[in-house]
Design an enzyme around this catalytic site. Structure first.
Site, PDB file in Angstrom:
ATOM      1  N   CYS A 158       3.318  18.084  36.536  1.00  0.00           N
ATOM      2  CA  CYS A 158       3.750  16.983  35.653  1.00  0.00           C
ATOM      3  C   CYS A 158       3.987  17.440  34.217  1.00  0.00           C
ATOM      4  O   CYS A 158       4.316  16.623  33.347  1.00  0.00           O
ATOM      5  CB  CYS A 158       2.723  15.864  35.686  1.00  0.00           C
ATOM      6  SG  CYS A 158       2.548  15.094  37.317  1.00  0.00           S
TER       7      CYS A 158
ATOM      8  N   ASN B 157       1.978  22.841  34.888  1.00  0.00           N
ATOM      9  CA  ASN B 157       1.575  22.183  36.131  1.00  0.00           C
ATOM     10  C   ASN B 157       2.701  21.249  36.584  1.00  0.00           C
ATOM     11  O   ASN B 157       3.710  21.095  35.881  1.00  0.00           O
ATOM     12  CB  ASN B 157       0.273  21.427  35.914  1.00  0.00           C
ATOM     13  CG  ASN B 157       0.479  20.207  35.037  1.00  0.00           C
ATOM     14  OD1 ASN B 157       1.042  20.308  33.944  1.00  0.00           O
ATOM     15  ND2 ASN B 157       0.052  19.051  35.492  1.00  0.00           N
TER      16      ASN B 157
ATOM     17  N   GLY C  28      -2.586  20.263  42.128  1.00  0.00           N
ATOM     18  CA  GLY C  28      -1.189  20.661  41.999  1.00  0.00           C
ATOM     19  C   GLY C  28      -1.069  21.988  41.281  1.00  0.00           C
ATOM     20  O   GLY C  28      -1.986  22.414  40.562  1.00  0.00           O
TER      21      GLY C  28
ATOM     22  N   GLU D  27       2.034  18.249  31.775  1.00  0.00           N
ATOM     23  CA  GLU D  27       1.114  17.951  30.677  1.00  0.00           C
ATOM     24  C   GLU D  27       0.184  19.114  30.380  1.00  0.00           C
ATOM     25  O   GLU D  27      -0.484  19.123  29.346  1.00  0.00           O
ATOM     26  CB  GLU D  27       0.307  16.674  30.963  1.00  0.00           C
ATOM     27  CG  GLU D  27      -0.778  16.804  32.023  1.00  0.00           C
ATOM     28  CD  GLU D  27      -0.280  16.493  33.417  1.00  0.00           C
ATOM     29  OE1 GLU D  27      -1.030  15.879  34.197  1.00  0.00           O
ATOM     30  OE2 GLU D  27       0.855  16.866  33.748  1.00  0.00           O
TER      31      GLU D  27
END
Length: 578
Positions: free
Chosen positions: A402, A400, A224, A404
């Site tokens: 998500c 990124n 991703g 994190e």
């Protein structure tokens, strides 16, 4: 070994979960399972019979490893006696992986091989221990790496699988030289999380269309990517050749379609994409409301009978469905919201006020959009950059998909997660800290080896990943553990326990990083950023000790410290020691 004048003495790895001369993958009781993935209408998307997984695994876990992670072609097939099967002409018969043992074994052996070849282990005994301990944790669901490791790692070293190069690059560990990849799998793509830059340029390298190509390389292998698009001029800004820009949103819709096409054609998972935009961009309102307006179109199509439900064709006709969107919020903007004052949207080229809005108006739109369609998210830009370990080399602009991983543009991070439930004794309501610390050390080493062996979608990301060695270690199942403890996770006690565990994980990871730096030298850009990195670590330590707000260095907003009354004493002690 010698590397650039550094004596590489290797790391010693001890056993905690395994014993010598016993392969942990052979000590598990397996079951043959039929794994099947179906659509809502009952039609079968994927089916595999007799895939072997541990009896202790759930059917869902078995379905995931068989359908998503097991290699479907090019794997040598074996008979019941473990012999390679051949056809009448003497050619090796190839097909799919058929067990969790195969999938996990190819990864752990690959990590061990790269680590051993490059001097990461003190001796063969440490290398043996490392491979066994990693295999034990994975087959027992104590921890797991990110998806691209499952997809790509070990396919070449275990099975000889390869194909033509896809435009990737890697860094020669011996020289630090960036080289184009000769093929697709000698250097796998084990990283899940990428942050890529974009220039306000249509067709040149680093520009808008080039980003779609780089994103495609990542999506193809299951990774991703995130990008801050704030450099692109807003609608109505002037162009160098005369005329006016068509605006950011027109390009975001192209990228959304490109990601959707790869989602529909890939064999790993859907494209994962983050789109970030600064709060002062001229098109911030259109960006905030993008998905809200698209949802209205879907509702209208469904009402008109075009599609029967919200999972049908209606969504395929609208844009904005293939990314997570986030707004980068500054403290300046939040003060304007609190004070109910105006806020300027700035031109991308001249930095001058392009439009002026009421800050509260924008804030209300963000809240409504998040309620209506769960986007956009918020990233607090000022605070993020105050905790940035390498600010001398640039700002943190994006994350990124998500969120994190937050670091410099054109870098990548590979991830792993510890399953907290496997380190928690339910009867005693206590964590096994010895096992957790041991696991943290080994997974930090694994993530470092993964940087060593990896290939990347551009020269810049390959070089910067070598220069910074960014790693991501986290944990899963904190909610489950807190429920077993009888503690609401939306509570001071829940947050304190999560904070203590995070402090242990962070501190012990840094400790392992220091051990590796002692053996191989610090990452190349460490000295340039040393003062800031140590300042951030000191601030982490202050939070573990719950110091007064005035003691933090260079923070406009101090964190909530770890309070003894909200957390078991042994966890607080471990957090401080870490």
């Amino acid at each position: 070994m010698e590397k650039e004048g550094i004596t590489m003495k290797g790391l010693q790895v001890e056993r905690l979960f395994t014993t010598k001369d016993r392969n942990p993958l052979k000590t598990i009781e397996y079951a043959n399972r039929t794994t099947r993935i179906t659509k809502q209408d009952g039609s079968v998307v994927f089916e595999m019979k007799d895939f072997k997984t541990p009896k202790s695994w759930s059917q869902n876990a078995s379905d995931i490893i068989a359908s998503k992670y097991a290699r479907k072609a090019g794997v040598p097939q074996y008979d019941d006696q473990g012999n390679v099967m051949k056809d009448d002409k003497g050619n090796v018969i190839k097909g799919t992986e058929k067990s969790a043992e195969q999938v996990i074994g190819r990864m752990t052996s690959c990590w061990r091989k790269w680590g051993e070849d490059h001097g990461y282990f003190e001796d063969k005994e440490s290398a043996d221990a490392y491979e066994a301990e990693m295999a034990h944790m994975m087959i027992n669901q104590m921890a797991a790496p990110n998806s691209p490791q499952w997809f790509n790692t070990g396919l070449n070293s275990a099975y000889g699988i390869n194909s033509e190069a896809q435009g990737h690059y890697y860094v020669d560990p011996a020289t630090g030289e960036v080289k184009p990849s000769e093929d697709a799998y000698t250097h796998p793509q084990p990283h899940a999380c990428f942050i890529q830059s974009i220039k306000d340029d249509l067709v040149n390298e680093g520009g808008i269309m080039d980003l779609w190509t780089r994103e495609a390389r990542l999506f193809k292998y299951g990774s991703g990517t995130g990008t801050n698009f704030s450099a692109i001029r807003g609608e109505g800004e002037t162009l160098s050749g005369g005329g006016f820009s068509s605006g950011l949103m027109s390009f975001l819709k192209i990228g959304d379609r490109a990601a959707g096409a790869i989602k529909s054609g890939g064999t790993t998972r859907r494209a994962a994409k983050m789109v970030c935009l600064d709060i002062d961009h001229p098109e911030i309102e259109k960006f905030i409301n993008w998905k809200v307006e698209e949802e209205k179109k879907v509702a209208a199509l469904i009402a008109a009978g075009y599609s029967s439900d919200f999972n049908g064709e209606a969504y395929a006709t609208v844009s904005g469905q293939n990314s997570n969107n986030s707004v980068r919020i500054s403290n300046k903007f939040m003060r304007a919201v609190e004070d109910d004052t105006n806020f300027d949207l700035l031109g991308r080229k001249d930095g001058k006020a392009f439009r002026t809005l009421k800050a509260k108006k924008v804030w209300d739109q963000i809240g409504f959009a998040a309620w209506a369609c769960a986007d956009p998210g918020l990233q607090f830009d000022t605070t993020i950059n105050e905790w940035h370990t390498c600010p001398k080399d640039g700002r943190i602009n994006a994350s990124n998909p998500c969120s994190e991983y937050m670091f410099l543009d054109d870098t990548a991070c590979n991830l792993a997660s510890l399953n907290l439930l496997k380190f928690f004794n339910v009867e005693e309501s206590k964590f096994d800290m010895k096992a957790m610390i041991h696991a943290i050390r080994l997974w930090t080493i694994t993530l470092e080896i993964s940087v060593l062996m990896a290939q990347f979608p551009s020269k810049e990301i390959a070089l910067r990943s070598y220069q910074y060695r960014t790693l991501g270690l986290g944990y899963a199942n904190i909610g489950t553990v807190l429920m077993l403890m009888g503690i609401p996770y939306d509570s001071d006690k829940g947050r304190a326990i999560a904070g203590a565990l995070t402090a242990v994980l962070t501190g012990r990871s840094y400790e392992t990083s220091a051990d590796m730096a002692d053996a191989y030298g610090a990452f190349p850009r460490y000295e340039h950023n040393k003062d800031d990195m140590l300042r951030v670590i000191r601030n982490h330590r202050r939070a573990a000790y719950d110091v007064a707000n005035s003691e933090y260095e260079n923070l406009e907003i101090a964190p909530v410290g770890l309070k003894k009354d909200d957390c078991p004493e042994y966890l607080v002690d471990h957090a401080k020691k870490a």
